[in-house]
Enzyme design. Structure first.
Site, PDB file in Angstrom:
ATOM      1  N   LYS A 274      -9.535  -4.285  43.624  1.00  0.00           N
ATOM      2  CA  LYS A 274      -9.602  -2.840  43.393  1.00  0.00           C
ATOM      3  C   LYS A 274     -11.051  -2.373  43.538  1.00  0.00           C
ATOM      4  CE  LYS A 274      -5.858  -2.367  39.983  1.00  0.00           C
ATOM      5  NZ  LYS A 274      -5.017  -1.410  40.712  1.00  0.00           N
ATOM      6  N   ARG A 348       5.140  -6.170  39.778  1.00  0.00           N
ATOM      7  CA  ARG A 348       6.525  -6.429  40.201  1.00  0.00           C
ATOM      8  C   ARG A 348       6.782  -7.925  40.388  1.00  0.00           C
ATOM      9  NH1 ARG A 348       5.568  -2.617  45.294  1.00  0.00           N
ATOM     10  NH2 ARG A 348       4.178  -1.704  43.750  1.00  0.00           N
TER      11      ARG A 348
END
Ligand code: BES
Ligand code: ZN
Ligand code: ZN
Length: 498
Positions: A274, A348
Protein backbone atom coordinates in the site's frame (compact mmCIF):
# COMPACT_ATOMS: atom_id res chain seq x y z
CA UNK A 1 -17.72 4.89 33.92
CA UNK A 2 -20.21 3.89 36.54
CA UNK A 3 -23.96 4.35 36.02
CA UNK A 4 -26.21 4.57 39.06
CA UNK A 5 -29.92 5.20 39.53
CA UNK A 6 -31.60 7.57 41.91
CA UNK A 7 -34.90 9.41 42.22
CA UNK A 8 -36.09 12.68 43.64
CA UNK A 9 -36.57 16.28 42.69
CA UNK A 10 -33.80 17.43 40.32
CA UNK A 11 -33.99 20.94 41.78
CA UNK A 12 -33.04 19.61 45.17
CA UNK A 13 -30.44 17.09 44.03
CA UNK A 14 -27.03 18.28 45.17
CA UNK A 15 -24.48 17.54 42.42
CA UNK A 16 -21.74 19.20 40.43
CA UNK A 17 -23.83 19.19 37.26
CA UNK A 18 -27.38 18.33 36.24
CA UNK A 19 -27.80 17.32 32.59
CA UNK A 20 -31.22 18.19 31.14
CA UNK A 21 -32.65 18.00 27.63
CA UNK A 22 -34.52 20.77 25.81
CA UNK A 23 -36.51 20.68 22.60
CA UNK A 24 -35.84 23.09 19.75
CA UNK A 25 -37.21 26.66 19.52
CA UNK A 26 -39.07 27.38 22.79
CA UNK A 27 -36.81 25.05 24.79
CA UNK A 28 -39.96 23.46 26.00
CA UNK A 29 -39.43 20.81 28.66
CA UNK A 30 -41.76 20.64 31.65
CA UNK A 31 -39.13 19.86 34.27
CA UNK A 32 -37.10 22.85 33.14
CA UNK A 33 -39.77 25.36 34.19
CA UNK A 34 -38.82 25.41 37.88
CA UNK A 35 -35.21 26.14 36.94
CA UNK A 36 -36.38 28.88 34.65
CA UNK A 37 -38.36 30.38 37.50
CA UNK A 38 -35.38 30.18 39.84
CA UNK A 39 -33.43 32.26 37.33
CA UNK A 40 -36.20 34.64 36.40
CA UNK A 41 -36.80 33.44 32.86
CA UNK A 42 -33.30 33.17 31.40
CA UNK A 43 -34.16 30.27 29.16
CA UNK A 44 -36.21 32.51 26.93
CA UNK A 45 -33.33 34.92 26.58
CA UNK A 46 -30.89 32.13 25.77
CA UNK A 47 -33.02 31.10 22.85
CA UNK A 48 -33.73 34.72 21.78
CA UNK A 49 -30.03 35.54 21.50
CA UNK A 50 -29.46 32.26 19.68
CA UNK A 51 -26.94 31.15 22.30
CA UNK A 52 -28.88 27.97 22.80
CA UNK A 53 -31.85 26.97 20.71
CA UNK A 54 -32.22 23.30 21.58
CA UNK A 55 -30.78 22.08 18.26
CA UNK A 56 -29.79 18.43 18.47
CA UNK A 57 -26.42 17.90 20.20
CA UNK A 58 -25.87 21.59 21.00
CA UNK A 59 -24.96 22.11 24.64
CA UNK A 60 -24.67 25.02 27.03
CA UNK A 61 -23.35 24.89 30.59
CA UNK A 62 -24.61 27.36 33.19
CA UNK A 63 -23.32 27.91 36.72
CA UNK A 64 -26.31 28.11 39.05
CA UNK A 65 -24.58 30.14 41.79
CA UNK A 66 -26.54 28.50 44.56
CA UNK A 67 -30.04 29.25 43.25
CA UNK A 68 -30.78 25.53 42.91
CA UNK A 69 -29.06 22.49 44.40
CA UNK A 70 -26.98 21.44 41.34
CA UNK A 71 -23.83 23.57 40.95
CA UNK A 72 -24.21 23.63 37.19
CA UNK A 73 -26.86 22.94 34.62
CA UNK A 74 -25.88 21.40 31.30
CA UNK A 75 -28.65 21.99 28.79
CA UNK A 76 -28.56 19.60 25.85
CA UNK A 77 -30.47 20.12 22.61
CA UNK A 78 -32.77 17.23 21.70
CA UNK A 79 -33.92 18.70 18.38
CA UNK A 80 -37.57 19.03 17.34
CA UNK A 81 -40.22 17.88 19.74
CA UNK A 82 -42.00 14.83 18.35
CA UNK A 83 -38.88 13.77 16.48
CA UNK A 84 -37.10 12.28 19.46
CA UNK A 85 -35.80 8.79 18.69
CA UNK A 86 -33.45 6.40 20.44
CA UNK A 87 -30.67 7.46 18.07
CA UNK A 88 -31.21 11.15 18.86
CA UNK A 89 -31.18 10.41 22.57
CA UNK A 90 -27.94 8.41 22.19
CA UNK A 91 -26.37 11.32 20.38
CA UNK A 92 -27.57 13.91 22.91
CA UNK A 93 -26.15 11.89 25.81
CA UNK A 94 -22.92 11.33 23.87
CA UNK A 95 -22.60 15.08 23.24
CA UNK A 96 -23.27 15.81 26.91
CA UNK A 97 -20.68 13.40 28.25
CA UNK A 98 -18.03 14.85 25.95
CA UNK A 99 -18.76 18.36 27.32
CA UNK A 100 -18.46 17.02 30.87
CA UNK A 101 -15.20 15.32 30.00
CA UNK A 102 -13.70 18.46 28.46
CA UNK A 103 -14.78 20.47 31.52
CA UNK A 104 -12.96 17.95 33.73
CA UNK A 105 -16.13 17.04 35.62
CA UNK A 106 -15.92 13.60 37.14
CA UNK A 107 -19.59 13.00 37.89
CA UNK A 108 -23.05 14.31 37.21
CA UNK A 109 -26.76 13.65 37.37
CA UNK A 110 -28.92 13.25 34.29
CA UNK A 111 -32.59 13.77 33.54
CA UNK A 112 -32.19 13.74 29.75
CA UNK A 113 -34.67 10.88 29.26
CA UNK A 114 -37.43 12.75 31.09
CA UNK A 115 -38.02 14.84 27.99
CA UNK A 116 -39.35 11.71 26.33
CA UNK A 117 -41.49 10.60 29.25
CA UNK A 118 -39.06 8.06 30.69
CA UNK A 119 -39.71 5.35 28.09
CA UNK A 120 -37.44 2.33 28.61
CA UNK A 121 -36.01 2.61 25.08
CA UNK A 122 -35.04 6.24 25.63
CA UNK A 123 -33.55 5.44 29.00
CA UNK A 124 -31.49 2.69 27.40
CA UNK A 125 -30.38 4.98 24.58
CA UNK A 126 -29.38 7.69 27.05
CA UNK A 127 -27.21 5.22 28.98
CA UNK A 128 -25.63 3.94 25.76
CA UNK A 129 -24.80 7.50 24.74
CA UNK A 130 -23.07 8.16 28.05
CA UNK A 131 -21.13 4.90 28.18
CA UNK A 132 -20.05 4.95 24.54
CA UNK A 133 -19.47 8.71 24.29
CA UNK A 134 -17.34 8.71 27.44
CA UNK A 135 -14.85 6.18 26.04
CA UNK A 136 -11.25 7.13 25.35
CA UNK A 137 -8.14 5.12 24.68
CA UNK A 138 -5.31 6.62 26.68
CA UNK A 139 -3.39 3.64 28.01
CA UNK A 140 -0.18 4.90 26.45
CA UNK A 141 -0.35 8.54 27.55
CA UNK A 142 2.18 8.99 30.33
CA UNK A 143 1.07 12.52 31.33
CA UNK A 144 -0.64 12.08 34.71
CA UNK A 145 -2.77 15.18 34.03
CA UNK A 146 -4.71 13.38 31.35
CA UNK A 147 -7.97 12.81 33.15
CA UNK A 148 -9.62 9.46 33.20
CA UNK A 149 -12.81 11.15 32.02
CA UNK A 150 -16.25 11.07 33.65
CA UNK A 151 -16.31 8.50 36.43
CA UNK A 152 -19.92 8.31 37.49
CA UNK A 153 -23.28 9.40 36.14
CA UNK A 154 -26.48 9.16 38.13
CA UNK A 155 -29.67 8.76 36.17
CA UNK A 156 -32.59 10.33 37.98
CA UNK A 157 -35.82 8.40 37.43
CA UNK A 158 -39.33 8.83 38.80
CA UNK A 159 -39.97 7.68 42.33
CA UNK A 160 -40.59 3.93 42.29
CA UNK A 161 -39.03 3.40 38.85
CA UNK A 162 -35.59 2.52 40.22
CA UNK A 163 -36.32 -1.18 40.53
CA UNK A 164 -37.56 -1.59 36.96
CA UNK A 165 -34.76 0.58 35.59
CA UNK A 166 -32.06 -1.49 37.29
CA UNK A 167 -32.43 -4.17 34.67
CA UNK A 168 -31.94 -1.62 31.92
CA UNK A 169 -28.77 -0.35 33.60
CA UNK A 170 -27.20 -3.78 33.94
CA UNK A 171 -28.11 -4.86 30.37
CA UNK A 172 -26.84 -1.62 28.88
CA UNK A 173 -23.61 -1.76 30.88
CA UNK A 174 -22.98 -5.34 29.69
CA UNK A 175 -23.65 -4.35 26.08
CA UNK A 176 -21.54 -1.20 26.12
CA UNK A 177 -18.64 -2.87 27.93
CA UNK A 178 -18.66 -5.45 25.12
CA UNK A 179 -18.54 -2.66 22.52
CA UNK A 180 -15.62 -1.22 24.46
CA UNK A 181 -13.80 -4.59 24.44
CA UNK A 182 -14.01 -4.43 20.64
CA UNK A 183 -12.93 -0.77 20.52
CA UNK A 184 -9.94 -1.41 22.78
CA UNK A 185 -8.72 -4.25 20.58
CA UNK A 186 -8.96 -2.11 17.45
CA UNK A 187 -7.38 0.95 19.06
CA UNK A 188 -4.39 -1.08 20.21
CA UNK A 189 -1.33 -0.55 18.01
CA UNK A 190 -0.48 -3.44 15.69
CA UNK A 191 2.81 -4.22 17.45
CA UNK A 192 0.72 -5.03 20.52
CA UNK A 193 -2.41 -6.46 18.91
CA UNK A 194 -0.86 -9.35 16.97
CA UNK A 195 -2.76 -12.52 16.00
CA UNK A 196 -1.56 -14.26 19.17
CA UNK A 197 -2.58 -11.24 21.27
CA UNK A 198 -6.09 -11.44 19.78
CA UNK A 199 -6.19 -15.13 20.63
CA UNK A 200 -5.00 -14.48 24.21
CA UNK A 201 -7.69 -11.83 24.66
CA UNK A 202 -10.33 -14.21 23.32
CA UNK A 203 -9.20 -16.88 25.79
CA UNK A 204 -9.24 -14.31 28.58
CA UNK A 205 -12.79 -13.01 27.96
CA UNK A 206 -14.00 -16.57 27.41
CA UNK A 207 -12.65 -17.55 30.82
CA UNK A 208 -14.17 -14.50 32.45
CA UNK A 209 -17.66 -14.76 30.96
CA UNK A 210 -18.17 -18.46 30.41
CA UNK A 211 -17.57 -18.90 26.68
CA UNK A 212 -15.89 -21.91 25.14
CA UNK A 213 -12.71 -20.96 23.33
CA UNK A 214 -10.29 -22.93 21.22
CA UNK A 215 -7.35 -21.54 19.30
CA UNK A 216 -5.96 -23.30 16.25
CA UNK A 217 -2.29 -22.79 15.39
CA UNK A 218 -0.53 -23.05 12.04
CA UNK A 219 0.05 -26.79 12.08
CA UNK A 220 -3.62 -27.60 12.64
CA UNK A 221 -4.62 -25.10 9.96
CA UNK A 222 -2.29 -26.92 7.60
CA UNK A 223 -3.85 -30.26 8.50
CA UNK A 224 -7.23 -28.71 7.75
CA UNK A 225 -5.97 -27.53 4.36
CA UNK A 226 -6.52 -23.84 5.09
CA UNK A 227 -4.02 -22.84 2.41
CA UNK A 228 -5.63 -19.50 1.51
CA UNK A 229 -5.41 -18.31 5.10
CA UNK A 230 -1.86 -19.63 5.44
CA UNK A 231 -0.80 -17.98 2.17
CA UNK A 232 -1.47 -14.56 3.69
CA UNK A 233 0.25 -15.46 6.97
CA UNK A 234 3.47 -16.52 5.23
CA UNK A 235 4.82 -12.97 4.87
CA UNK A 236 4.89 -12.27 8.59
CA UNK A 237 6.99 -13.50 11.52
CA UNK A 238 3.83 -13.33 13.59
CA UNK A 239 2.24 -16.79 13.52
CA UNK A 240 -1.43 -16.96 12.46
CA UNK A 241 -4.24 -17.96 14.78
CA UNK A 242 -7.73 -19.28 14.13
CA UNK A 243 -9.94 -18.40 17.08
CA UNK A 244 -13.13 -20.33 17.80
CA UNK A 245 -15.51 -18.95 20.43
CA UNK A 246 -18.77 -20.60 21.42
CA UNK A 247 -21.76 -19.47 23.44
CA UNK A 248 -24.23 -22.24 24.12
CA UNK A 249 -27.24 -20.24 25.24
CA UNK A 250 -29.85 -22.09 23.21
CA UNK A 251 -31.25 -25.61 23.26
CA UNK A 252 -28.90 -28.48 22.47
CA UNK A 253 -30.45 -29.09 19.06
CA UNK A 254 -30.73 -25.42 18.01
CA UNK A 255 -28.57 -24.71 15.00
CA UNK A 256 -26.07 -21.96 15.78
CA UNK A 257 -25.66 -18.53 14.28
CA UNK A 258 -22.06 -18.40 13.10
CA UNK A 259 -20.17 -15.10 13.02
CA UNK A 260 -16.91 -14.75 11.13
CA UNK A 261 -14.65 -11.72 11.65
CA UNK A 262 -11.68 -10.61 9.55
CA UNK A 263 -8.69 -10.49 11.86
CA UNK A 264 -5.87 -8.92 9.85
CA UNK A 265 -3.94 -7.30 12.68
CA UNK A 266 -2.00 -5.18 10.21
CA UNK A 267 -2.50 -4.85 6.46
CA UNK A 268 0.51 -3.41 4.67
CA UNK A 269 -0.84 -4.80 1.41
CA UNK A 270 1.97 -7.39 1.31
CA UNK A 271 4.02 -7.55 -1.91
CA UNK A 272 1.29 -5.37 -3.51
CA UNK A 273 2.39 -2.79 -0.94
CA UNK A 274 0.00 0.00 0.00
CA UNK A 275 1.10 3.64 -0.30
CA UNK A 276 2.73 4.94 2.89
CA UNK A 277 0.19 7.70 3.48
CA UNK A 278 -2.41 6.52 5.94
CA UNK A 279 -0.97 3.01 6.19
CA UNK A 280 -0.98 3.31 9.97
CA UNK A 281 -4.77 3.08 9.78
CA UNK A 282 -4.47 -0.52 8.72
CA UNK A 283 -4.15 -1.58 12.35
CA UNK A 284 -7.96 -1.48 12.27
CA UNK A 285 -8.11 -4.35 9.78
CA UNK A 286 -9.07 -6.74 12.57
CA UNK A 287 -12.21 -4.76 13.49
CA UNK A 288 -14.40 -7.61 12.21
CA UNK A 289 -12.66 -10.05 14.53
CA UNK A 290 -12.93 -7.59 17.41
CA UNK A 291 -16.67 -7.25 16.75
CA UNK A 292 -17.04 -11.03 16.93
CA UNK A 293 -15.21 -11.17 20.28
CA UNK A 294 -17.37 -8.28 21.53
CA UNK A 295 -20.62 -9.87 20.38
CA UNK A 296 -19.83 -13.27 21.90
CA UNK A 297 -18.94 -11.50 25.15
CA UNK A 298 -22.23 -9.61 25.15
CA UNK A 299 -24.21 -12.76 24.35
CA UNK A 300 -22.59 -14.62 27.24
CA UNK A 301 -22.94 -11.80 29.75
CA UNK A 302 -26.52 -10.99 28.74
CA UNK A 303 -27.34 -14.72 28.66
CA UNK A 304 -28.97 -14.44 25.23
CA UNK A 305 -30.68 -17.81 24.67
CA UNK A 306 -29.17 -18.68 21.30
CA UNK A 307 -26.31 -20.88 20.19
CA UNK A 308 -23.58 -18.73 18.77
CA UNK A 309 -20.19 -19.51 17.25
CA UNK A 310 -17.50 -16.94 16.51
CA UNK A 311 -14.66 -17.68 14.09
CA UNK A 312 -11.71 -15.32 13.71
CA UNK A 313 -8.92 -16.02 11.24
CA UNK A 314 -6.09 -13.78 12.48
CA UNK A 315 -2.98 -12.94 10.45
CA UNK A 316 -0.65 -10.08 9.62
CA UNK A 317 -0.20 -9.13 5.95
CA UNK A 318 3.41 -8.15 5.29
CA UNK A 319 5.90 -8.34 2.38
CA UNK A 320 8.77 -10.77 2.88
CA UNK A 321 10.90 -13.33 1.08
CA UNK A 322 8.36 -15.94 2.07
CA UNK A 323 5.31 -13.83 1.31
CA UNK A 324 2.68 -14.88 -1.22
CA UNK A 325 2.98 -13.04 -4.53
CA UNK A 326 0.87 -11.77 -7.42
CA UNK A 327 0.62 -14.60 -9.93
CA UNK A 328 0.67 -17.34 -7.28
CA UNK A 329 -1.88 -20.10 -7.31
CA UNK A 330 -3.54 -21.07 -4.06
CA UNK A 331 -5.86 -23.98 -3.39
CA UNK A 332 -8.34 -23.03 -0.68
CA UNK A 333 -9.70 -25.40 1.96
CA UNK A 334 -12.86 -25.86 -0.11
CA UNK A 335 -10.76 -27.17 -3.01
CA UNK A 336 -11.52 -24.11 -5.16
CA UNK A 337 -8.41 -22.62 -6.76
CA UNK A 338 -7.52 -18.93 -6.59
CA UNK A 339 -5.11 -16.94 -8.74
CA UNK A 340 -3.52 -14.18 -6.70
CA UNK A 341 -3.46 -10.94 -8.64
CA UNK A 342 -3.16 -8.61 -5.66
CA UNK A 343 -1.79 -9.56 -2.25
CA UNK A 344 -3.67 -6.59 -0.77
CA UNK A 345 -6.92 -8.47 -1.34
CA UNK A 346 -5.95 -10.63 1.64
CA UNK A 347 -9.16 -10.32 3.65
CA UNK A 348 -11.14 -12.54 1.29
CA UNK A 349 -8.30 -15.08 1.32
CA UNK A 350 -8.52 -15.64 5.06
CA UNK A 351 -12.32 -15.36 5.09
CA UNK A 352 -12.86 -17.93 2.34
CA UNK A 353 -11.28 -20.66 4.46
CA UNK A 354 -13.12 -19.49 7.58
CA UNK A 355 -16.48 -19.44 5.72
CA UNK A 356 -15.82 -22.90 4.38
CA UNK A 357 -14.86 -24.12 7.85
CA UNK A 358 -18.09 -22.59 9.21
CA UNK A 359 -20.17 -25.07 7.20
CA UNK A 360 -19.37 -27.85 9.70
CA UNK A 361 -21.61 -26.10 12.23
CA UNK A 362 -24.61 -26.30 9.87
CA UNK A 363 -25.38 -22.68 10.70
CA UNK A 364 -28.93 -21.30 10.91
CA UNK A 365 -27.28 -18.16 9.55
CA UNK A 366 -23.72 -17.20 8.73
CA UNK A 367 -22.66 -13.57 9.03
CA UNK A 368 -19.21 -12.20 8.32
CA UNK A 369 -17.85 -8.79 9.24
CA UNK A 370 -14.80 -7.40 7.49
CA UNK A 371 -12.97 -4.17 6.76
CA UNK A 372 -12.84 -5.61 3.28
CA UNK A 373 -12.71 -2.91 0.60
CA UNK A 374 -11.65 0.68 0.12
CA UNK A 375 -14.43 0.79 -2.48
CA UNK A 376 -17.00 0.51 0.30
CA UNK A 377 -15.58 3.64 1.94
CA UNK A 378 -15.96 5.43 -1.40
CA UNK A 379 -19.53 4.19 -1.87
CA UNK A 380 -21.00 4.67 1.61
CA UNK A 381 -18.52 6.73 3.62
CA UNK A 382 -18.64 6.25 7.35
CA UNK A 383 -22.41 6.43 7.80
CA UNK A 384 -23.39 2.96 6.68
CA UNK A 385 -21.97 -0.54 6.60
CA UNK A 386 -22.23 -2.35 3.25
CA UNK A 387 -24.55 -5.35 3.29
CA UNK A 388 -24.60 -8.15 0.72
CA UNK A 389 -26.47 -11.39 1.17
CA UNK A 390 -27.76 -14.51 -0.54
CA UNK A 391 -30.95 -14.40 1.52
CA UNK A 392 -33.47 -11.54 1.37
CA UNK A 393 -35.05 -12.47 4.70
CA UNK A 394 -31.72 -12.34 6.52
CA UNK A 395 -30.83 -9.04 4.83
CA UNK A 396 -34.15 -7.57 5.91
CA UNK A 397 -33.83 -8.44 9.61
CA UNK A 398 -30.25 -7.24 9.66
CA UNK A 399 -31.29 -3.91 8.15
CA UNK A 400 -33.98 -3.59 10.82
CA UNK A 401 -31.46 -4.31 13.55
CA UNK A 402 -29.26 -1.65 11.95
CA UNK A 403 -31.98 0.98 12.21
CA UNK A 404 -32.78 0.09 15.81
CA UNK A 405 -29.16 0.05 16.97
CA UNK A 406 -28.03 3.09 15.01
CA UNK A 407 -25.49 0.90 13.16
CA UNK A 408 -27.13 1.27 9.79
CA UNK A 409 -26.69 -1.04 6.81
CA UNK A 410 -27.08 -0.35 3.12
CA UNK A 411 -27.57 -3.23 0.75
CA UNK A 412 -25.70 -3.64 -2.53
CA UNK A 413 -26.74 -6.16 -5.21
CA UNK A 414 -24.94 -9.46 -5.52
CA UNK A 415 -26.01 -10.59 -8.97
CA UNK A 416 -24.21 -13.50 -10.60
CA UNK A 417 -23.02 -11.21 -13.42
CA UNK A 418 -20.51 -9.63 -11.04
CA UNK A 419 -18.63 -12.93 -11.21
CA UNK A 420 -17.42 -11.83 -14.66
CA UNK A 421 -15.05 -9.46 -12.89
CA UNK A 422 -13.35 -12.32 -11.07
CA UNK A 423 -12.65 -14.76 -13.94
CA UNK A 424 -9.15 -16.20 -14.08
CA UNK A 425 -7.40 -17.86 -17.02
CA UNK A 426 -5.69 -20.44 -14.86
CA UNK A 427 -7.83 -20.88 -11.73
CA UNK A 428 -11.46 -21.01 -10.60
CA UNK A 429 -11.29 -17.31 -9.78
CA UNK A 430 -8.92 -14.39 -9.22
CA UNK A 431 -8.65 -12.84 -5.79
CA UNK A 432 -9.26 -9.30 -7.09
CA UNK A 433 -11.31 -7.72 -9.86
CA UNK A 434 -10.67 -4.38 -11.49
CA UNK A 435 -11.64 -0.96 -10.23
CA UNK A 436 -15.37 -1.46 -10.88
CA UNK A 437 -17.76 -2.56 -8.13
CA UNK A 438 -14.92 -3.53 -5.81
CA UNK A 439 -17.16 -4.09 -2.80
CA UNK A 440 -19.50 -6.38 -4.71
CA UNK A 441 -16.80 -8.38 -6.48
CA UNK A 442 -15.23 -9.04 -3.06
CA UNK A 443 -18.59 -10.26 -1.74
CA UNK A 444 -19.09 -12.37 -4.87
CA UNK A 445 -15.76 -14.04 -4.09
CA UNK A 446 -16.87 -14.84 -0.52
CA UNK A 447 -20.21 -16.16 -1.79
CA UNK A 448 -18.35 -18.96 -3.59
CA UNK A 449 -17.45 -20.43 -0.20
CA UNK A 450 -20.75 -20.41 1.70
CA UNK A 451 -22.58 -23.13 -0.22
CA UNK A 452 -26.32 -23.01 0.42
CA UNK A 453 -26.01 -21.50 3.89
CA UNK A 454 -28.06 -18.34 4.59
CA UNK A 455 -25.28 -15.81 4.62
CA UNK A 456 -24.75 -12.09 4.93
CA UNK A 457 -21.54 -10.14 4.46
CA UNK A 458 -21.00 -6.83 6.24
CA UNK A 459 -18.28 -4.59 4.78
CA UNK A 460 -17.30 -2.38 7.72
CA UNK A 461 -14.31 -0.69 6.01
CA UNK A 462 -15.92 2.74 6.38
CA UNK A 463 -17.59 2.28 9.74
CA UNK A 464 -14.94 0.61 11.90
CA UNK A 465 -12.98 3.80 12.48
CA UNK A 466 -14.25 7.31 13.22
CA UNK A 467 -11.96 10.01 11.82
CA UNK A 468 -13.41 13.16 13.33
CA UNK A 469 -15.41 12.06 16.33
CA UNK A 470 -19.20 12.00 16.60
CA UNK A 471 -21.42 12.35 19.68
CA UNK A 472 -21.17 8.79 20.93
CA UNK A 473 -18.38 7.68 18.64
CA UNK A 474 -15.23 9.42 19.88
CA UNK A 475 -12.30 9.56 17.43
CA UNK A 476 -10.89 6.10 16.82
CA UNK A 477 -12.37 2.62 16.90
CA UNK A 478 -16.17 2.51 16.90
CA UNK A 479 -16.70 -1.11 17.98
CA UNK A 480 -19.05 -1.40 15.00
CA UNK A 481 -21.08 -4.58 14.74
CA UNK A 482 -21.53 -5.46 18.41
CA UNK A 483 -24.70 -3.43 19.01
CA UNK A 484 -26.05 -4.41 15.59
CA UNK A 485 -25.55 -8.13 16.15
CA UNK A 486 -26.86 -8.10 19.71
CA UNK A 487 -29.99 -6.36 18.42
CA UNK A 488 -30.24 -9.01 15.69
CA UNK A 489 -29.87 -11.86 18.21
CA UNK A 490 -32.45 -10.32 20.54
CA UNK A 491 -34.80 -10.08 17.56
CA UNK A 492 -34.40 -13.81 16.96
CA UNK A 493 -35.17 -14.51 20.62
CA UNK A 494 -38.25 -12.29 20.49
CA UNK A 495 -39.40 -14.42 17.56
CA UNK A 496 -39.39 -11.51 15.15
CA UNK A 497 -37.22 -13.32 12.64
CA UNK A 498 -37.40 -16.49 10.65
N1 BES B 1 -8.12 -3.71 4.43
C1 BES B 1 -8.27 -3.29 3.09
C2 BES B 1 -9.56 -2.52 2.85
C3 BES B 1 -9.63 -1.14 3.44
C4 BES B 1 -9.18 -0.05 2.73
C5 BES B 1 -10.24 -0.94 4.66
C6 BES B 1 -9.31 1.21 3.26
C7 BES B 1 -10.36 0.32 5.19
C8 BES B 1 -9.89 1.40 4.49
C9 BES B 1 -8.29 -4.51 2.17
O1 BES B 1 -7.54 -5.59 2.57
C10 BES B 1 -7.76 -4.06 0.84
O2 BES B 1 -6.64 -3.67 0.80
N2 BES B 1 -8.58 -4.15 -0.18
C11 BES B 1 -8.22 -3.75 -1.49
C12 BES B 1 -8.79 -4.75 -2.46
C13 BES B 1 -8.28 -4.58 -3.86
C14 BES B 1 -6.80 -4.89 -3.92
C15 BES B 1 -9.06 -5.50 -4.77
C16 BES B 1 -8.77 -2.36 -1.74
O3 BES B 1 -9.86 -2.06 -1.29
O4 BES B 1 -8.07 -1.57 -2.36
ZN1 ZN C 1 -5.53 -5.42 1.93
ZN1 ZN D 1 -7.22 -5.75 4.63
Amino acid sequence: MKLTLSSGNPLEHKCSVLVAGCFEKNLEAPFIAPFDQAFGGWLGSLSETGEFTGKLNKCVMIHTLGRVAPDRLLLVGLGKKGKLTGERMRQAAGSAVQVLRKAGLKNGVSILHMAGGELPDLLRAEMEGYLLGGYSFDHYKTDPDISGGVEELTILVNQGAEKTSENIVSETVMLCESVIIARELVDQPANVATPSFLAEKAVEVAGRYGLECRVMEGEEMEQNGMAALLAVAKGSCQPPRFIILEHRGGKEKDKPIVLVGKGVTFDSGGISLKPGKGMEMMKDDMAGGAAVIGTLTAAARMKIPVNLVGLIPAVENLPDGRAYKPGDLVKSMSGKTIEIVNTDAEGRMILCDALHYAQRYKPAALIDLATLTGACVVALGSFATGLMSNDDGLAKVLKKAGEASGERLWELPLWEEYGELMKSDIADMKNAGGPEAGTISAAWFLKQFVGKTRWAHLDIAGTAWEEKGRPYLPKGATGIGVRLLVEYLQGIVAGKTA
